[in-house]
Design an enzyme around this catalytic site. Structure first.
Site: not given
Ligand code: COA
Length: 375
Positions: A221, A311, A255, A257, A260
């Protein structure tokens, strides 16, 4: 029929109503009380946006002037809180400091049982969170007990003045102000939802905000802006960054940032942050961080079709203004307090306990096992 894939993390589930914000809504995009985020970022000040979220309308000139004076008068901290901040370890993460600061303030300026002072508490937190953060930071970094009641008109000016011991340039003040507008509100994100869950039990505003700070702290987050900076700083050149991130992706690493839960192709806040990062990179003469950030963005899109969220470029924007990395997520708090408080008040206006059901996946009913027969 419930889509089990979607229930994971409540993705795609509507958990209530709000009049505060749309996120990625078809034909609307990101809006606060019906105002487009691009219009707000371009034309509004953070104080106008705070008023809009907390009072339900854009302020007229007199209302805005009064609101600015009101916030300025609420900046100072009680001596007891200053003592707590002095006693909070230098090594603490500033998110923990803010969590403690809000919780402590709830003891010395408690909310009334009828919640009749909720709007005052919202303004008090908005005005004093930067004071708590920078008082603690300057005390432990420089050994100085700074004056937190500066005369700056804006939250952004107040923040940068306390950090750097001098009023900021208008470019830096305006840039921070814009990031505060972009971070102010985002519908049922994890921290806001946490705050609403706590509020729905009829708990007080300080408890809801303390819980929300805890939820925002995590790297998935709000913590993503700090994690993004740590990644960007690992590389010396754009080429090194491209190769490095490519190899992290090969190892299935996330990675920070990027990506979403709600947006699928882009985060509308990113283009604004990216533009500001470019301007500040030119101002500081540091083209390295911006080029590295752009290179990472390109690899993420080419390899994973993942886009930078709010972010990612916020990280270099803050860095260019001389803000230490560990203060990045706390800045998010100083802004999101507006959205959190608005949601708390909205939840109270039409409250129902939030208590979802779970799908049981444990063992079937079992016979009681006396202790001497257990393995
Ligand atoms: N880097 C690499 N891979 C990513 C990714 C990232 N930032 N975000 C998502 N993915 C990939 C996941 O590994 C997953 O791959 P898979 O299906 O092969 O296992 C797929 O995309 C779906 O990701 P998931 O984490 O299940 O989706 P979500 O809807 O739960 O996630 C976030 C949303 C924001 C939690 C996720 O994109 C993330 O962890 N981002 C990084 C943290 C971040 O920047 N947070 C701030 C959000 S404003």
């Amino acid at each position: 029929m419930i889509d089990k894939k979607k229930v994971g993390g409540l993705a795609g589930i509507s958990a209530g109503e709000t009049a505060l914000c749309t996120v990625g809504k078809e034909g609307a995009g990101l809006t606060y009380r019906g105002y487009d985020i691009y219009d707000l970022a371009e034309n509004a000040t953070f104080e106008e946006v705070a008023y809009l979220l907390l009072r339900g309308k854009l302020p007229n000139k007199i209302e805005l002037d009064n609101y600015i004076s009101r916030l300025k008068n609420m900046r100072d901290l009680p001596d007891q809180l200053k003592t707590v901040l002095e006693m909070t370890p230098k090594e603490s993460h500033p998110m923990d400091v803010l969590r403690t600061g809000v919780s402590f303030l709830g003891n010395i300026e408690p909310e009334s049982k009828e919640f009749s002072n909720q709007a005052t508490i919202a303004d008090r937190l908005l005005a004093s969170l930067p004071s708590m953060l920078l008082y603690w930071h300057r005390f432990h970094q420089d050994g100085k007990k700074i004056n937190v009641a500066t005369d700056d008109d804006s939250v952004s000016g107040h923040f940068l003045h306390m950090l750097h011991d001098a009023p900021p340039s208008e470019l830096h003040r305006k840039t921070l102000d814009t990031t505060l507008i972009l971070y102010a509100e985002h519908e049922f994100n994890a921290s806001t939802f946490t705050g609403r869950v706590i509020t729905a039990t009829l708990s007080d505003m300080y408890s809801a905000v303390t819980g929300a700070i805890g939820a925002l702290r995590g790297a998935l987050h709000g913590g993503a802006n700090e994690a993004a900076m740590e990644l960007i700083e690992q590389y010396d050149t754009a080429d090194q960054a491209s190769k490095g991130v490519f190899s992290l992706l090969e190892k299935k690493q996330k990675i920070m940032g990027f990506g979403h839960r709600v947006y699928t192709t882009s985060d509308p806040r990113n283009s604004i942050n990216k533009g500001m990062s470019k301007i500040l990179s030119a101002e500081t003469g540091d083209k390295k961080l911006y080029a590295i950030s752009e290179a990472i963005e390109t690899v993420m899109w080419n390899e994973k079709k993942l886009f930078a969220n709010a972010d990612f470029f916020a990280a270099s924007v803050y860095h260019f203004m001389g803000i230490p990395t560990y203060l990045f997520t706390p800045i998010f708090v100083c802004s999101r307090i507006t959205g959190w408080a608005a949601h708390i008040m909205e939840q109270r206006a039409n409250n129902k306990l939030i208590r979802p059901a779970a799908e049981y996946i444990g063992p079937n009913l079992q016979a009681w096992l006396p202790i001497d027969r257990r393995s």
